[in-house]
Motif scaffolding. Structure first.
Motif, mmCIF file in Angstrom:
data_model
loop_
_atom_site.group_PDB
_atom_site.id
_atom_site.type_symbol
_atom_site.label_atom_id
_atom_site.label_comp_id
_atom_site.label_asym_id
_atom_site.label_seq_id
_atom_site.Cartn_x
_atom_site.Cartn_y
_atom_site.Cartn_z
ATOM 1 N N GLU A 180 1.292 -7.159 0.110
ATOM 2 C CA GLU A 180 1.863 -6.337 1.479
ATOM 3 C C GLU A 180 2.258 -5.230 1.041
ATOM 4 N N VAL A 181 1.565 -3.970 1.569
ATOM 5 C CA VAL A 181 1.860 -2.755 1.379
ATOM 6 C C VAL A 181 2.242 -2.094 2.658
ATOM 7 N N SER A 182 3.343 -1.451 2.441
ATOM 8 C CA SER A 182 4.142 -0.418 3.588
ATOM 9 C C SER A 182 3.563 0.809 3.752
ATOM 10 N N PHE A 183 3.186 1.416 4.767
ATOM 11 C CA PHE A 183 2.868 2.715 5.005
ATOM 12 C C PHE A 183 3.765 3.429 5.987
ATOM 13 N N GLY A 184 5.013 3.857 5.445
ATOM 14 C CA GLY A 184 5.974 4.334 6.372
ATOM 15 C C GLY A 184 6.473 3.216 7.052
ATOM 16 N N GLY A 185 6.276 3.377 8.344
ATOM 17 C CA GLY A 185 7.071 2.182 9.230
ATOM 18 C C GLY A 185 5.840 1.102 9.509
ATOM 19 N N ASN A 186 4.881 1.180 8.992
ATOM 20 C CA ASN A 186 3.770 0.036 9.305
ATOM 21 C C ASN A 186 3.585 -0.608 8.064
ATOM 22 N N SER A 187 3.453 -1.854 8.088
ATOM 23 C CA SER A 187 2.925 -2.568 6.770
ATOM 24 C C SER A 187 1.543 -3.703 7.165
ATOM 25 N N GLU A 188 0.927 -3.722 6.117
ATOM 26 C CA GLU A 188 -0.404 -4.373 6.122
ATOM 27 C C GLU A 188 -0.427 -5.559 5.018
ATOM 28 N N THR A 189 -0.724 -6.504 5.242
ATOM 29 C CA THR A 189 -0.584 -7.871 4.469
ATOM 30 C C THR A 189 -2.160 -8.234 3.872
ATOM 31 N N TYR A 190 -2.413 -7.979 2.778
ATOM 32 C CA TYR A 190 -3.789 -8.286 2.292
ATOM 33 C C TYR A 190 -3.810 -9.788 1.435
ATOM 34 N N GLY A 191 -4.720 -10.781 2.010
ATOM 35 C CA GLY A 191 -4.608 -12.146 1.483
ATOM 36 C C GLY A 191 -5.895 -12.095 0.439
ATOM 37 N N GLU A 192 -5.450 -13.126 -0.452
ATOM 38 C CA GLU A 192 -6.194 -13.484 -1.332
ATOM 39 C C GLU A 192 -6.275 -12.640 -2.517
ATOM 40 N N ILE A 193 -5.497 -11.844 -2.852
ATOM 41 C CA ILE A 193 -5.360 -10.755 -3.744
ATOM 42 C C ILE A 193 -4.285 -10.825 -4.827
ATOM 43 N N THR A 194 -4.315 -11.150 -5.998
ATOM 44 C CA THR A 194 -3.248 -11.364 -6.836
ATOM 45 C C THR A 194 -2.430 -9.889 -6.928
ATOM 46 N N ILE A 195 -1.215 -9.947 -7.295
ATOM 47 C CA ILE A 195 -0.363 -8.578 -7.345
ATOM 48 C C ILE A 195 -0.979 -8.147 -8.507
ATOM 49 N N THR A 196 -1.282 -8.706 -9.642
ATOM 50 C CA THR A 196 -1.676 -8.429 -11.011
ATOM 51 C C THR A 196 -3.150 -7.709 -10.832
ATOM 52 N N GLN A 197 -4.039 -8.186 -10.169
ATOM 53 C CA GLN A 197 -5.303 -7.692 -9.798
ATOM 54 C C GLN A 197 -5.224 -6.216 -8.857
#
Length: 87
Positions: free
Chosen positions: A38-55
């Motif tokens: 999950e990446v936050s861009f200021g007040g908005n966040s986006e969740t990207y599935g099937e990606i490991t944090i390490t990758q």
């Protein structure tokens, strides 16, 4: 720490696993867990599935070192995340 893209700023990064098993109380199935970032861009966040944090972090540190991140737009960032989701 804020990471600047060409047209916005990443203000937070989170990741882990989420249970995506069916929530039907009468259904029987095994648990199904999916990695996400999950990446936050200021007040908005986006969740990207099937990606490991390490990758994700391996890729992120590479584009920081090569200074590609500061020249990347949010749209280009999203496109790269879609590529990572597919791999």
């Amino acid at each position: 720490m804020n990471l600047k893209l060409k047209d916005c700023t990443i203000t937070a990064i989170d990741g882990g696993v989420i249970d995506v098993s069916p929530s039907c109380p009468t259904c029987w199935s095994g648990e199904e867990w999916v990695d996400y970032v999950e990446v936050s861009f200021g007040g908005n966040s986006e969740t990207y599935g099937e990606i490991t944090i390490t990758q994700f972090l391996d890729w992120l540190f590479t584009v920081i070192e090569t200074d590609e991140l500061s020249n990347m737009t949010r749209e280009q960032f999203d496109e790269k995340m879609e590529e990572l989701e597919g791999s």
